[in-house]
Design an enzyme around this catalytic site. Structure first.
Site, PDB file in Angstrom:
ATOM      1  N   ARG A 103       0.799  -1.213   0.000  1.00 41.24           N
ATOM      2  CA  ARG A 103       0.000   0.000   0.000  1.00 41.24           C
ATOM      3  C   ARG A 103       0.838   1.272   0.000  1.00 41.24           C
ATOM      4  NH1 ARG A 103      -3.147  -3.773   3.014  1.00 41.24           N
ATOM      5  NH2 ARG A 103      -2.250  -3.106   5.002  1.00 41.24           N
ATOM      6  N   GLU A 108       3.930 -12.790  13.352  1.00 43.84           N
ATOM      7  CA  GLU A 108       3.321 -13.576  14.422  1.00 43.84           C
ATOM      8  C   GLU A 108       3.781 -15.025  14.394  1.00 43.84           C
ATOM      9  OE1 GLU A 108      -1.134 -14.550  16.226  1.00 43.84           O
ATOM     10  OE2 GLU A 108      -0.912 -13.582  14.272  1.00 43.84           O
TER      11      GLU A 108
END
Length: 244
Positions: free
Chosen positions: A133, A170
């Site tokens: 983005r 994660e």
């Protein structure tokens, strides 16, 4: 946000509370016409003070313009509860790019920030945009600033010799790459992305800049998941455009 995201990956979806302090509007003293101004205030009738009065007026106008632009941009965001999973409030920035006037407002606001925050001597030579983005507005901002644009992509996506930096997610480690000739030694660089979450990917981009000999001026984001405290991982000033 109505609830915290359940994932702590660095680039979660756009569930973003916003976090920034906009520039305050400055005011100028009115010229004294009935008495001589005290020593603490410059005489507005002296030509030697004219340039200072002009600078104050210009700064006030730019501050007012910046505040108006950020209000317009915040109002353009759309919220989608429980997307892409329950408990996440998704902040959608895409309406900004669907409307030419909003797209222009975003670029103008970022341009005003950069020109205010960095002197001519610190003017960035390169804008580095993070996949994916950061690619939405990084090239356009670079063009407005007279800088080059360099992408940072996931490992294996760029051709030719590349520099690599890892960052924690994660469920393990991921890697960013930048082409080895993208940033030259001594280049002044700003890193941009739409959101800062845990800060790992932005920090990796900053490391790539330094590996190639660039001077990292700072980071610019549109939104921030401030409860994840990602900016604590960054070793250069971080700026977030929109706040709630």
């Amino acid at each position: 946000m109505s609830a915290l995201p359940t994932s702590s990956t660095d680039h979660p979806p756009h569930g973003h509370p916003e976090n920034i302090t906009t520039a305050s509007t400055q005011t100028t003293d009115k010229p004294a016409t009935s008495s001589h101004p005290p020593p603490s205030k410059p005489d507005p009738t002296l030509s030697s003070n004219a340039s200072q009065r002009g600078l104050s007026s210009t700064a006030a106008a730019r501050s007012t313009e910046f505040s108006s632009l950020t209000i317009k941009l915040r109002q353009a965001l759309r919220q989608f509860p429980d997307f892409p999973s329950p408990g996440i409030l998704f902040e959608d920035i895409l309406p900004i790019f669907a409307d030419p006037s909003l797209h222009e407002a975003l670029l103008r606001a970022l341009e005003l920030h950069v020109t205010h925050a960095y002197s001519d001597a610190q003017k960035p030579d390169v804008i580095v945009g993070l996949e994916a983005r950061g690619f939405l507005f990084g090239p356009s901002l670079a063009l407005r600033l007279g800088a080059s644009f360099v992408p940072v992509r996931k490992k294996g996506k760029l051709p030719g010799p590349c520099e690599t930096a890892g960052y924690q997610k994660e469920y393990g480690e991921d890697f960013f790459q930048m082409q080895s000739d993208g940033v030259k030694p001594g280049h002044k660089v700003l890193v941009v992305d739409d959101i800062i979450a845990t800060g790992g990917s932005a920090a990796a981009a900053g490391l790539l800049v330094k590996k190639l000999g660039g001077t990292l001026l700072g980071y610019i984001f549109i939104l921030e998941l401030d409860f994840l405290k990602g900016r604590a991982k960054l070793d250069a000033p971080a700026y977030t455009l929109l706040s709630s």
